[in-house]
Scaffold this motif. Structure first.
Motif, PDB file in Angstrom:
ATOM      1  N   GLY A   1       0.817  -1.219   0.000  1.00 54.67           N
ATOM      2  CA  GLY A   1       0.000   0.000   0.000  1.00 54.67           C
ATOM      3  C   GLY A   1       0.844   1.259   0.000  1.00 54.67           C
ATOM      4  N   THR A   2       1.887   1.280   0.841  1.00 51.80           N
ATOM      5  CA  THR A   2       2.730   2.479   0.929  1.00 51.80           C
ATOM      6  C   THR A   2       3.504   2.690  -0.374  1.00 51.80           C
ATOM      7  N   VAL A   3       4.102   1.617  -0.882  1.00 50.63           N
ATOM      8  CA  VAL A   3       4.897   1.742  -2.112  1.00 50.63           C
ATOM      9  C   VAL A   3       4.001   2.154  -3.289  1.00 50.63           C
ATOM     10  N   CYS A   4       2.854   1.491  -3.410  1.00 48.41           N
ATOM     11  CA  CYS A   4       1.953   1.815  -4.523  1.00 48.41           C
ATOM     12  C   CYS A   4       1.393   3.234  -4.390  1.00 48.41           C
ATOM     13  N   GLY A   5       1.106   3.636  -3.153  1.00 50.88           N
ATOM     14  CA  GLY A   5       0.634   5.006  -2.929  1.00 50.88           C
ATOM     15  C   GLY A   5       1.677   6.016  -3.358  1.00 50.88           C
ATOM     16  N   LEU A   6       2.941   5.726  -3.042  1.00 45.86           N
ATOM     17  CA  LEU A   6       4.028   6.636  -3.445  1.00 45.86           C
ATOM     18  C   LEU A   6       4.187   6.650  -4.955  1.00 45.86           C
ATOM     19  N   VAL A   7       4.009   5.474  -5.586  1.00 49.09           N
ATOM     20  CA  VAL A   7       4.111   5.411  -7.057  1.00 49.09           C
ATOM     21  C   VAL A   7       3.052   6.314  -7.674  1.00 49.09           C
ATOM     22  N   TYR A   8       1.861   6.337  -7.070  1.00 47.20           N
ATOM     23  CA  TYR A   8       0.796   7.199  -7.602  1.00 47.20           C
ATOM     24  C   TYR A   8       1.222   8.671  -7.570  1.00 47.20           C
ATOM     25  N   PHE A   9       1.963   9.054  -6.499  1.00 48.07           N
ATOM     26  CA  PHE A   9       2.391  10.454  -6.364  1.00 48.07           C
ATOM     27  C   PHE A   9       3.615  10.785  -7.216  1.00 48.07           C
ATOM     28  N   TYR A  10       4.178   9.778  -7.888  1.00 39.61           N
ATOM     29  CA  TYR A  10       5.381  10.007  -8.700  1.00 39.61           C
ATOM     30  C   TYR A  10       4.939  10.369 -10.120  1.00 39.61           C
ATOM     31  N   PHE A  11       5.041  11.638 -10.434  1.00 39.08           N
ATOM     32  CA  PHE A  11       4.507  12.102 -11.710  1.00 39.08           C
ATOM     33  C   PHE A  11       5.579  12.268 -12.790  1.00 39.08           C
ATOM     34  N   SER A  12       6.839  11.952 -12.451  1.00 36.19           N
ATOM     35  CA  SER A  12       7.913  12.168 -13.431  1.00 36.19           C
ATOM     36  C   SER A  12       7.913  11.091 -14.514  1.00 36.19           C
ATOM     37  N   LYS A  13       7.185  10.032 -14.308  1.00 37.24           N
ATOM     38  CA  LYS A  13       7.120   8.965 -15.315  1.00 37.24           C
ATOM     39  C   LYS A  13       5.649   8.653 -15.580  1.00 37.24           C
ATOM     40  N   GLU A  14       5.339   8.430 -16.837  1.00 39.60           N
ATOM     41  CA  GLU A  14       3.955   8.175 -17.205  1.00 39.60           C
ATOM     42  C   GLU A  14       3.439   6.898 -16.529  1.00 39.60           C
ATOM     43  N   HIS A  15       2.200   6.964 -16.033  1.00 41.32           N
ATOM     44  CA  HIS A  15       1.624   5.816 -15.338  1.00 41.32           C
ATOM     45  C   HIS A  15       1.135   4.771 -16.347  1.00 41.32           C
ATOM     46  N   LYS A  16       2.091   4.017 -16.890  1.00 43.98           N
ATOM     47  CA  LYS A  16       1.771   2.957 -17.858  1.00 43.98           C
ATOM     48  C   LYS A  16       2.467   1.674 -17.430  1.00 43.98           C
ATOM     49  N   GLY A  17       1.966   0.538 -17.877  1.00 42.20           N
ATOM     50  CA  GLY A  17       2.603  -0.740 -17.577  1.00 42.20           C
ATOM     51  C   GLY A  17       2.623  -1.022 -16.094  1.00 42.20           C
ATOM     52  N   VAL A  18       3.811  -1.424 -15.579  1.00 46.28           N
ATOM     53  CA  VAL A  18       3.945  -1.747 -14.148  1.00 46.28           C
ATOM     54  C   VAL A  18       3.628  -0.521 -13.297  1.00 46.28           C
ATOM     55  N   MET A  19       4.160   0.635 -13.724  1.00 45.99           N
ATOM     56  CA  MET A  19       3.905   1.889 -12.986  1.00 45.99           C
ATOM     57  C   MET A  19       2.407   2.180 -12.909  1.00 45.99           C
ATOM     58  N   GLY A  20       1.744   1.974 -14.047  1.00 45.52           N
ATOM     59  CA  GLY A  20       0.298   2.222 -14.107  1.00 45.52           C
ATOM     60  C   GLY A  20      -0.461   1.299 -13.169  1.00 45.52           C
ATOM     61  N   GLY A  21      -0.094   0.028 -13.176  1.00 48.25           N
ATOM     62  CA  GLY A  21      -0.754  -0.957 -12.304  1.00 48.25           C
ATOM     63  C   GLY A  21      -0.549  -0.614 -10.844  1.00 48.25           C
ATOM     64  N   ALA A  22       0.720  -0.305 -10.509  1.00 50.53           N
ATOM     65  CA  ALA A  22       1.032   0.051  -9.107  1.00 50.53           C
ATOM     66  C   ALA A  22       0.279   1.318  -8.698  1.00 50.53           C
ATOM     67  N   ALA A  23       0.254   2.294  -9.594  1.00 49.53           N
ATOM     68  CA  ALA A  23      -0.447   3.548  -9.281  1.00 49.53           C
ATOM     69  C   ALA A  23      -1.937   3.290  -9.049  1.00 49.53           C
ATOM     70  N   ARG A  24      -2.489   2.373  -9.826  1.00 49.37           N
ATOM     71  CA  ARG A  24      -3.908   2.050  -9.687  1.00 49.37           C
ATOM     72  C   ARG A  24      -4.183   1.406  -8.315  1.00 49.37           C
ATOM     73  N   VAL A  25      -3.308   0.490  -7.929  1.00 49.63           N
ATOM     74  CA  VAL A  25      -3.442  -0.120  -6.593  1.00 49.63           C
ATOM     75  C   VAL A  25      -3.300   0.973  -5.525  1.00 49.63           C
ATOM     76  N   GLY A  26      -2.335   1.890  -5.775  1.00 50.21           N
ATOM     77  CA  GLY A  26      -2.122   3.004  -4.844  1.00 50.21           C
ATOM     78  C   GLY A  26      -3.383   3.835  -4.666  1.00 50.21           C
ATOM     79  N   VAL A  27      -4.091   4.070  -5.776  1.00 55.50           N
ATOM     80  CA  VAL A  27      -5.329   4.853  -5.712  1.00 55.50           C
ATOM     81  C   VAL A  27      -6.346   4.159  -4.799  1.00 55.50           C
ATOM     82  N   TRP A  28      -6.428   2.842  -4.908  1.00 55.68           N
ATOM     83  CA  TRP A  28      -7.381   2.116  -4.040  1.00 55.68           C
ATOM     84  C   TRP A  28      -7.028   2.313  -2.568  1.00 55.68           C
ATOM     85  N   PHE A  29      -5.748   2.221  -2.258  1.00 56.06           N
ATOM     86  CA  PHE A  29      -5.337   2.430  -0.858  1.00 56.06           C
ATOM     87  C   PHE A  29      -5.660   3.858  -0.407  1.00 56.06           C
TER      88      PHE A  29
END
Lengths: 229, 225
Positions: B161-189
């Motif tokens: 939850g913490t890692v995925c939440g942080l990935v969601y806040f990381y805007f320097s890389k487009e949220h696609k692929g693994v990043m996108g999936g992690a960001a999506r999980v982050g949004v749920w948390f």
């Protein structure tokens, strides 16, 4: 002069406090505490400025008889009465040397019977607005909104007796799904993870913004929306 | 607080009803209560800050209180200078007093720019202190607490939850692929967190409302035990 001096003050004060953390010896060891005290003193003057501004704005409104001007008289009267009652400790059994919030003093009565009821009711009013907002927000339009809805609902139920009554019949093996237990799990596990992510994000943001301010990159506090002149 | 139909309780009750009356519509009684609240709260905080900060931290420390009153308190910088002939460190508080007074130049149109100096001091102090305290107590402490052994479902959920939440806040890389999936999980948390905060806010506001109704029906009108 008008911009360079404040920029220099921010730079020197900011760096001094950062360096002071690494030098735990006098006078650096006490700097953080001293500067916080200076900060508190200056903040009071900012409040004096705010009080003066309140009188000026509402005084102007009364003087020019603008719309709803009689209410401005109430604001000014409320401000002045509390100010006099507090600063001069009117009605205080021990006079000026007594405690400000001593029972029987006018200031304490004004707090108990005017300020506290007004403040509590004003904040409690938000319960209705929150209920109205939740009606709109809680319509599960997508998966994310549904997650928010379910979490809020479980927390609300889990913190009230009805939550326990609804699922008391669950067997021991399914006690995890007992609503108060579920609410506790949400608060201590997924909520904690989300809070941590937010906290770390905020911290990184604060650190970056602090650096921008100390280095003079961020100047909007000087007015003029970040002009570099 | 006294109970019963007293003058002070009646005033408090009328003010309570006045604020609640806004639920019906914006009306003169609500406006009156709102205006009173603005004035009284400004006065209350002004007096509180004076007695909590200005008086003990500036006037008492410098010795101004002892100079003008017969208050029985520790000697300030002025008394130390007069009695012992030495300049005490407390005189440094005068700098804060002067900076504070400069804040008031904002009221003078031609000298308003001087008020930026105390403001700069406040900004510098806040930045300097927050830079280190947020780094230590929030960023590093939270990261340290998240480095957990993955030996329970709870720990695994916290780390993910913490890692995925942080990935969601990381805007320097487009949220696609693994990043996108992690960001999506982050949004749920994050949604769970917002839901929990929302639930708590509703609860706290409701308890305040119950408190006000309790005051009206129990303390003021005496209708309930």
């Amino acid at each position: 002069m008008r911009r360079q001096v404040p920029l220099a003050i921010t730079f020197i004060v900011g760096w001094t406090l950062i360096i002071a953390v690494f030098i735990p010896h006098p006078p650096f060891g006490q700097l953080g505490e001293n500067f916080t005290t200076y900060f508190d003193i200056i903040a009071v003057f900012a409040f004096i400025l705010g009080g003066g501004n309140l009188i000026r704005v509402h005084g102007n409104k009364v003087y020019k008889k603008r719309q709803d001007w009689p209410y401005s008289i109430v604001t000014i009267l409320g401000f002045v009465v509390v100010l006099i009652a507090g600063l001069f400790k009117i009605g205080n059994p021990d006079g000026l040397s007594g405690d400000l919030t001593q029972p029987g003093s006018l200031f304490q009565d004004l707090y108990t019977y005017i300020f506290a009821p007004l403040q509590a009711t004003m904040f409690s009013l938000l319960a209705f607005f929150v209920a109205s907002a939740s009606y709109r927000a809680f319509r599960a339009k997508n998966k994310e909104a549904t997650v928010l809805l379910v979490a809020a609902f479980i927390i609300l139920l889990g913190r009230t007796p009805i939550g326990g009554y609804l699922t008391f019949w669950l067997p021991e093996s399914l006690s995890f799904f007992h609503i108060p237990n579920l609410a506790y799990w949400i608060m201590t596990i997924p909520n904690l993870a989300g809070q941590r992510a937010i906290l770390i994000g905020i911290s990184l943001g604060v650190i970056a913004m602090s650096l921008r301010l100390i280095l003079g990159i961020e100047r909007s506090y000087l007015g003029g929306e970040g002009e570099r002149s | 607080m006294e109970t019963g139909f007293t003058l002070s309780n009646t005033i408090a009750a009328i003010l309570t009803i006045g604020i609640i009356s806004f639920l019906w519509k914006d009306n003169p009684l609500y406006k009156l209560c709102e205006s009173l609240f603005v004035g009284v709260s400004a006065g209350y905080w002004f007096v509180s800050l004076y007695y909590q900060n200005l008086l003990p931290k500036l006037f008492d420390t410098l010795g101004l209180t002892q100079l003008f009153t017969s208050a029985d308190i520790e000697p300030g910088a002025i008394q130390i200078l007069i009695n012992e002939g030495r300049v005490d460190n407390s005189f440094l508080y005068l700098i804060a007093g002067i900076l504070g007074a400069l804040m008031l130049t904002r009221l003078i149109p031609n000298l308003g720019w001087i008020s930026r100096w105390p403001l700069a001091f406040i900004v510098g102090t806040t930045s300097g202190l927050y830079f280190t305290t947020y780094f230590q107590s929030n960023a590093m402490a939270q990261l340290r607490s998240t480095i957990l052994p993955l030996d329970s479902i709870g720990n695994v959920v916290i780390v993910i939850g913490t890692v995925c939440g942080l990935v969601y806040f990381y805007f320097s890389k487009e949220h696609k692929g693994v990043m996108g999936g992690a960001a999506r999980v982050g949004v749920w948390f994050l949604m769970i967190t917002f839901g929990a905060s929302f639930g708590y806010t509703v609860m706290s506001r409701m308890s305040l409302l119950i408190g006000r109704f309790d005051f009206i029906f129990s303390t003021w009108l005496g209708l309930t035990g």
